[in-house]
Write a protein that holds these residues in place. Sequence first.
Motif, mmCIF file in Angstrom:
data_model
loop_
_atom_site.group_PDB
_atom_site.id
_atom_site.type_symbol
_atom_site.label_atom_id
_atom_site.label_comp_id
_atom_site.label_asym_id
_atom_site.label_seq_id
_atom_site.Cartn_x
_atom_site.Cartn_y
_atom_site.Cartn_z
ATOM 1 N N GLY A 23 -4.126 2.824 8.866
ATOM 2 C CA GLY A 23 -4.481 1.518 9.397
ATOM 3 C C GLY A 23 -5.278 0.671 8.418
ATOM 4 O O GLY A 23 -5.984 -0.248 8.801
ATOM 5 N N GLY A 24 -5.157 1.000 7.133
ATOM 6 C CA GLY A 24 -5.855 0.251 6.093
ATOM 7 C C GLY A 24 -7.277 0.713 5.830
ATOM 8 O O GLY A 24 -8.005 0.091 5.064
ATOM 9 N N ASP A 25 -7.674 1.819 6.446
ATOM 10 C CA ASP A 25 -9.063 2.291 6.347
ATOM 11 C C ASP A 25 -9.371 2.811 4.948
ATOM 12 O O ASP A 25 -8.776 3.778 4.483
ATOM 13 N N LEU A 26 -10.322 2.152 4.291
ATOM 14 C CA LEU A 26 -10.762 2.566 2.961
ATOM 15 C C LEU A 26 -11.994 3.463 3.020
ATOM 16 O O LEU A 26 -12.448 3.951 1.988
ATOM 17 N N GLY A 27 -12.562 3.628 4.207
ATOM 18 C CA GLY A 27 -13.781 4.414 4.324
ATOM 19 C C GLY A 27 -14.969 3.673 3.729
ATOM 20 O O GLY A 27 -14.931 2.462 3.527
ATOM 21 N N GLU A 28 -16.007 4.430 3.426
ATOM 22 C CA GLU A 28 -17.212 3.831 2.845
ATOM 23 C C GLU A 28 -17.124 3.899 1.323
ATOM 24 O O GLU A 28 -16.661 4.879 0.759
ATOM 25 N N LYS B 61 -5.604 -7.069 -9.433
ATOM 26 C CA LYS B 61 -4.493 -6.619 -10.275
ATOM 27 C C LYS B 61 -3.469 -5.807 -9.478
ATOM 28 O O LYS B 61 -2.352 -5.599 -9.924
ATOM 29 N N PHE B 62 -3.839 -5.356 -8.279
ATOM 30 C CA PHE B 62 -2.948 -4.555 -7.442
ATOM 31 C C PHE B 62 -2.051 -5.404 -6.550
ATOM 32 O O PHE B 62 -1.047 -4.931 -6.046
ATOM 33 N N GLY B 63 -2.438 -6.652 -6.322
ATOM 34 C CA GLY B 63 -1.684 -7.547 -5.448
ATOM 35 C C GLY B 63 -2.623 -8.403 -4.620
ATOM 36 O O GLY B 63 -3.725 -8.739 -5.059
ATOM 37 N N TRP B 64 -2.194 -8.738 -3.411
ATOM 38 C CA TRP B 64 -2.946 -9.615 -2.515
ATOM 39 C C TRP B 64 -3.472 -8.808 -1.332
ATOM 40 O O TRP B 64 -2.724 -8.059 -0.710
ATOM 41 N N HIS B 65 -4.746 -8.982 -1.045
ATOM 42 C CA HIS B 65 -5.400 -8.217 0.014
ATOM 43 C C HIS B 65 -5.837 -9.116 1.161
ATOM 44 O O HIS B 65 -6.303 -10.235 0.937
ATOM 45 N N ILE B 66 -5.726 -8.576 2.362
ATOM 46 C CA ILE B 66 -6.414 -9.110 3.528
ATOM 47 C C ILE B 66 -7.437 -8.029 3.849
ATOM 48 O O ILE B 66 -7.099 -6.838 3.934
ATOM 49 N N ILE B 67 -8.689 -8.420 4.024
ATOM 50 C CA ILE B 67 -9.781 -7.460 4.166
ATOM 51 C C ILE B 67 -10.530 -7.712 5.469
ATOM 52 O O ILE B 67 -10.789 -8.858 5.835
ATOM 53 N N LYS B 68 -10.902 -6.622 6.112
ATOM 54 C CA LYS B 68 -11.775 -6.692 7.287
ATOM 55 C C LYS B 68 -12.952 -5.771 7.006
ATOM 56 O O LYS B 68 -12.802 -4.551 6.926
ATOM 57 N N VAL B 69 -14.133 -6.362 6.810
ATOM 58 C CA VAL B 69 -15.336 -5.600 6.508
ATOM 59 C C VAL B 69 -15.921 -5.076 7.818
ATOM 60 O O VAL B 69 -16.197 -5.849 8.728
ATOM 61 N N TYR C 215 2.797 -3.184 7.037
ATOM 62 C CA TYR C 215 3.019 -3.958 5.810
ATOM 63 C C TYR C 215 2.321 -3.465 4.545
ATOM 64 O O TYR C 215 2.780 -3.771 3.449
ATOM 65 N N SER C 216 1.198 -2.756 4.672
ATOM 66 C CA SER C 216 0.404 -2.445 3.483
ATOM 67 C C SER C 216 1.150 -1.534 2.519
ATOM 68 O O SER C 216 1.780 -0.548 2.923
ATOM 69 N N ILE D 10 -5.208 -4.716 3.938
ATOM 70 C CA ILE D 10 -3.751 -4.736 3.879
ATOM 71 C C ILE D 10 -3.404 -5.256 2.487
ATOM 72 O O ILE D 10 -3.871 -6.326 2.099
ATOM 73 N N LEU D 11 -2.636 -4.493 1.748
ATOM 74 C CA LEU D 11 -2.246 -4.858 0.382
ATOM 75 C C LEU D 11 -0.757 -5.185 0.350
ATOM 76 O O LEU D 11 0.075 -4.369 0.759
ATOM 77 N N VAL D 12 -0.445 -6.387 -0.123
ATOM 78 C CA VAL D 12 0.949 -6.797 -0.311
ATOM 79 C C VAL D 12 1.081 -7.425 -1.700
ATOM 80 O O VAL D 12 0.089 -7.801 -2.317
ATOM 81 N N LYS D 13 2.301 -7.538 -2.190
ATOM 82 C CA LYS D 13 2.534 -8.084 -3.538
ATOM 83 C C LYS D 13 2.601 -9.595 -3.579
ATOM 84 O O LYS D 13 2.417 -10.200 -4.629
ATOM 85 N N ASP D 14 2.838 -10.233 -2.442
ATOM 86 C CA ASP D 14 3.145 -11.656 -2.396
ATOM 87 C C ASP D 14 2.089 -12.442 -1.613
ATOM 88 O O ASP D 14 1.742 -12.062 -0.488
ATOM 89 N N LYS D 15 1.592 -13.527 -2.198
ATOM 90 C CA LYS D 15 0.570 -14.349 -1.530
ATOM 91 C C LYS D 15 1.101 -14.956 -0.231
ATOM 92 O O LYS D 15 0.375 -15.064 0.754
#
Length: 93
Positions: free
Chosen positions: A47-52, A81-89, A38-39, A10-15
């Motif tokens: 759903g935030g899927d970046l794939g492999e 540099k793109f913003g703030w990420h929440i990541i699920k590996v 939100y992303s 999930i990428l957002v601009k604000d921490k």
Amino acid sequence: MAKKAAALHILVKDKTQATTILAQLKQGANFQALAKKYSQCPSGKRGGDLGEFRRGDMAPSFDKAVFNGELLRPLGPIKTKFGWHIIKVLYRN
């Protein structure tokens, strides 16, 4: 050492917003639903899927979190540099 991984984010601009989303996830909210809501990344529609992807394909701090962080637990907020990420590996191999 893992060379590939798959993740959601999930990428957002604000921490502050990233921290709020992370708290919701820790309380059991659905990651993909929050990504769709939100992303600011086009992957949010999926759903935030970046794939492999391969080690080194992503921004350095994102890459470090994915390849060194926990699996299946929300990580973040991670600044790039793109913003703030929440990541699920999802996996690494």
